[in-house]
Write a protein that holds these residues in place. Structure first.
Motif, mmCIF file in Angstrom:
data_model
loop_
_atom_site.group_PDB
_atom_site.id
_atom_site.type_symbol
_atom_site.label_atom_id
_atom_site.label_comp_id
_atom_site.label_asym_id
_atom_site.label_seq_id
_atom_site.Cartn_x
_atom_site.Cartn_y
_atom_site.Cartn_z
ATOM 1 N N TRP A 1 -1.051 9.281 -0.879
ATOM 2 C CA TRP A 1 -0.033 9.485 -1.697
ATOM 3 C C TRP A 1 0.162 9.040 -2.892
ATOM 4 C CZ3 TRP A 1 4.343 7.239 -3.329
ATOM 5 C CH2 TRP A 1 5.377 8.131 -3.696
ATOM 6 N N THR B 1 -7.170 0.629 -1.047
ATOM 7 C CA THR B 1 -7.104 -0.798 -0.718
ATOM 8 C C THR B 1 -6.854 -1.030 0.960
ATOM 9 O OG1 THR B 1 -5.867 -1.684 -2.487
ATOM 10 C CG2 THR B 1 -5.974 -3.242 -0.518
ATOM 11 N N GLY B 2 -6.018 -0.198 1.493
ATOM 12 C CA GLY B 2 -5.365 -0.133 2.809
ATOM 13 C C GLY B 2 -6.505 0.559 3.805
ATOM 14 N N LEU C 1 0.143 1.936 8.215
ATOM 15 C CA LEU C 1 1.412 2.359 8.093
ATOM 16 C C LEU C 1 1.520 2.910 6.826
ATOM 17 C CD1 LEU C 1 3.588 -0.961 9.647
ATOM 18 C CD2 LEU C 1 2.719 1.351 10.936
ATOM 19 N N HIS D 1 -7.973 -0.626 -12.728
ATOM 20 C CA HIS D 1 -9.481 -0.458 -12.483
ATOM 21 C C HIS D 1 -9.567 -0.445 -10.846
ATOM 22 C CE1 HIS D 1 -11.792 -1.791 -16.252
ATOM 23 N NE2 HIS D 1 -10.559 -1.772 -16.550
ATOM 24 N N GLY D 2 -8.539 0.020 -10.376
ATOM 25 C CA GLY D 2 -8.315 -0.008 -8.844
ATOM 26 C C GLY D 2 -9.186 1.071 -8.178
ATOM 27 N N SER E 1 1.554 5.906 -15.321
ATOM 28 C CA SER E 1 0.698 6.443 -16.227
ATOM 29 C C SER E 1 0.593 7.922 -15.788
ATOM 30 C CB SER E 1 -0.704 5.652 -15.750
ATOM 31 O OG SER E 1 -1.715 6.000 -16.591
ATOM 32 N N PHE E 2 0.145 8.716 -16.789
ATOM 33 C CA PHE E 2 0.382 10.153 -16.704
ATOM 34 C C PHE E 2 -0.912 10.694 -17.126
ATOM 35 C CE2 PHE E 2 4.393 7.903 -17.197
ATOM 36 C CZ PHE E 2 5.123 8.420 -16.385
ATOM 37 N N ILE E 3 -1.211 12.088 -16.533
ATOM 38 C CA ILE E 3 -2.375 12.641 -16.915
ATOM 39 C C ILE E 3 -2.085 14.350 -17.162
ATOM 40 C CG2 ILE E 3 -4.508 13.360 -15.832
ATOM 41 C CD1 ILE E 3 -4.755 10.791 -14.486
ATOM 42 N N ALA F 1 -1.200 5.755 -5.899
ATOM 43 C CA ALA F 1 -2.101 6.014 -6.960
ATOM 44 C C ALA F 1 -3.281 6.490 -6.836
ATOM 45 C CB ALA F 1 -2.050 4.752 -7.784
ATOM 46 N N LEU G 1 1.111 2.304 -11.455
ATOM 47 C CA LEU G 1 -0.039 1.327 -11.572
ATOM 48 C C LEU G 1 0.571 -0.047 -11.157
ATOM 49 C CD1 LEU G 1 -1.486 1.900 -15.044
ATOM 50 C CD2 LEU G 1 -2.716 2.446 -13.191
ATOM 51 N N SER H 1 0.137 -1.950 -3.929
ATOM 52 C CA SER H 1 0.094 -1.890 -5.356
ATOM 53 C C SER H 1 1.414 -1.391 -5.655
ATOM 54 C CB SER H 1 -0.882 -0.856 -5.565
ATOM 55 O OG SER H 1 -2.392 -1.466 -5.403
ATOM 56 N N GLY I 1 0.030 0.772 3.573
ATOM 57 C CA GLY I 1 -0.466 1.608 2.640
ATOM 58 C C GLY I 1 -1.931 2.152 2.797
ATOM 59 N N GLY J 1 -9.950 8.980 -11.650
ATOM 60 C CA GLY J 1 -11.412 9.183 -11.166
ATOM 61 C C GLY J 1 -12.411 8.057 -11.670
ATOM 62 N N GLY K 1 -1.315 -3.530 1.238
ATOM 63 C CA GLY K 1 -1.930 -2.790 0.094
ATOM 64 C C GLY K 1 -1.337 -1.795 -0.517
ATOM 65 N N TYR L 1 3.525 0.746 -5.477
ATOM 66 C CA TYR L 1 4.502 1.303 -4.854
ATOM 67 C C TYR L 1 5.132 0.326 -4.032
ATOM 68 C CZ TYR L 1 3.146 5.381 -6.716
ATOM 69 O OH TYR L 1 2.526 6.486 -7.524
#
Ligand SMILES: Cc1cc2nc3c(=O)[nH]c(=O)nc-3n(C[C@H](O)[C@H](O)[C@H](O)COP(=O)(O)OP(=O)(O)OC[C@H]3O[C@@H](n4cnc5c(N)ncnc54)[C@H](O)[C@@H]3O)c2cc1C
Length: 430
Positions: free
Chosen positions: A61, A36-37, A54, A371-372, A258-260, A63, A346, A239, A32, A69, A237, A241
């Motif tokens: 790509w 995280t990764g 990997l 909160h990532g 979640s959408f924006i 979250a 998420l 999440s 990922g 942000g 990592g 996905y």
């Protein structure tokens, strides 16, 4: 209908990883290429480890390029609930970690010179009900007493100094939180990890992991679409996905859409009226809205409008719901054009807590529950430290990691419509 496109991605050129063959072996394989990764890969590579990342798709790509942000202190659960569940001492360590996450992001941005508009704007939580506002005073008192951290309650009659909306019962401000451009940030993390020596392999999904010794050393064989690689240690990592390649982890994660939406550029005066202090804002509902200005003065407005992960249908439906929500909050935007809409997934765990640990010897860190941006960066570093030093003081590795009630879950969230309805009802009654 606005363009189905992530606004942040229009502001950045993602780094491209090298097209070369997978090495036969590595010290650490990271699965990922999100916050995280990449933060783990950066930290491990700086320590001199040989690191291979990997990634099924491309850098950032997931979250990590799709979020609001908002670099936020705190966890999804409130402190009173945390203390009741985990006790004072462990909650204090979790809260301290949540404060340290912001400084971690800021330090990496400065050290690696990442141009991502990081700014300590503070965040504002706004109360949708009187009872929610009343709870703010209690939270502020507990957080000051237990964690020596100052938040500020903003009564309704002063709320206009924080937000150009009259629908809320008051607010609570944390000055420590920050905002950034997540796509630029994850691009910068990826570039920094590569500069430090990590190798990132895009379009290389992990298929499965097997325990396998190599030249007398215990480790893992990772089968990927590009062949196999042996690693002494593995960190997952992935999440929201997380998929079939790590089935034990997949069962513990609920992927939630979640959408924006993002408007056209607003005139300065209007932008200032909507958010006079340029805060990262979210409301007190379970089915919440979160919103902020972008650095070029657009209103970015997000929410869990459809609950299911992103696809053409949920994105279209969410754009309409979010536009209505935005106009409820800000009637001033009734005639403003929405130019972008996108979605992302998420990761929630069943107890709505972050979790770090090992499954059959494979390290993981997941469950950031919105909160990532800050926490995934921080946890990436903590996981690197754990892998490199063989020990950790990570409070999120010490708590039980529950699965689905009665084990009724194989990683396909059939219950999401029920959960969505449940949270909507909770928002009416609580
Ligand atoms: C719309 C939206 C808004 C959000 N807003 C905020 C916010 O304002 N503030 C905040 O703090 N958080 C927010 N979040 C949450 C935050 O973005 C995430 O918690 C964070 O990005 C998680 O980072 P990650 O690196 O763990 O996972 P991700 O960035 O999701 O990366 C996981 C990666 O793993 C890859 N992967 C999966 N399976 C495999 C495999 N088998 N092999 C190889 N690669 C694989 C995926 O392709 C993906 O790129 C938001 C999330 C969304 C979706």
């Amino acid at each position: 209908m606005p363009q189905e496109l992530n606004y942040w991605l229009t502001t950045v050129q993602m780094p491209v990883s090298m097209a070369q063959a997978l090495p036969a072996s590595t010290d650490v394989a990271v699965v990922g290429a999100g916050f995280t990764g990449l933060s783990a890969a950066l930290s491990l590579a700086r320590r001199g480890a040989k690191v291979v990342v990997l990634e099924s798709e491309t850098i950032g790509w997931g979250a990590s390029s799709r979020n609001g942000g908002m670099v936020l202190t705190g966890l999804k659960l409130g402190v009173n609930e945390l203390i009741a569940k985990y006790g004072r001492e462990l909650t204090r360590r979790m809260y301290e970690a949540s404060l340290a996450t912001i400084a971690t992001v800021e330090r990496i941005v400065n050290e690696e010179n990442i141009a991502c508009d990081f700014a300590r704007t503070g965040h504002l939580e706004v109360a949708c009900k009187q009872a929610h506002f009343d709870d703010y005073a209690r939270q502020v008192e507990v957080i000051a007493r237990e964690f020596n951290h100052e938040l500020r309650v903003v009564p309704r009659n002063q709320l206009r100094s924080e937000i150009g909306s009259d629908i809320y019962y008051g607010g609570m401000v944390d000055e420590i939180s920050a905002g950034l451009n997540p796509a630029r940030y994850v691009a910068g993390l990826g570039a920094a990890a590569m500069r430090s020596g990590a190798q990132i392999f895009e379009r290389t999904p992990l298929q499965n992991i097997q325990r396998e010794s190599h030249q007398g050393t215990h480790g893992f064989r990772l089968n990927t679409s590009r062949g196999a690689i042996w690693a002494n240690n593995v960190l997952v990592g992935t999440s929201g996905y997380t998929g079939a390649a790590t089935p034990a982890l997949r069962k513990k994660i609920i992927p939630i859409g979640s959408f924006i939406i993002t408007t056209e550029v607003l005139p300065d005066a209007l932008a200032h009226e909507l958010s006079p202090r340029n805060r990262q804002i979210y409301d007190s509902k379970n089915y919440l809205y979160y919103y902020r200005l972008t650095p070029d003065n657009r209103m970015l407005f997000g929410g869990r409008a459809a609950f299911f992960p992103e696809n053409d249908q949920t994105i279209r439906k969410s754009a309409e719901i979010l536009r209505r929500g935005m106009i409820e909050v800000y009637p001033q935007l009734r005639d403003t054009k929405v130019e972008y809409v996108w979605g992302g997934t998420l990761d929630f765990c069943f107890d709505i807590m972050p979790h770090a640990g090992r499954f059959d010897g494979v390290y993981f860190s997941v469950g950031y529950a919105g909160h990532g941006v800050a926490l995934a960066t921080y946890q990436g570093e903590k996981m690197a430290e754990w892998i490199a030093e063989g020990k950790t003081d990570n409070p999120f590795a010490e708590i039980p990691f529950p699965g689905a009630p009665l084990g009724l879950y194989n990683g396909k969230p059939w219950f999401l419509p029920f959960a969505g309805a449940y949270y909507k009802v909770l928002d009416w009654v609580s």
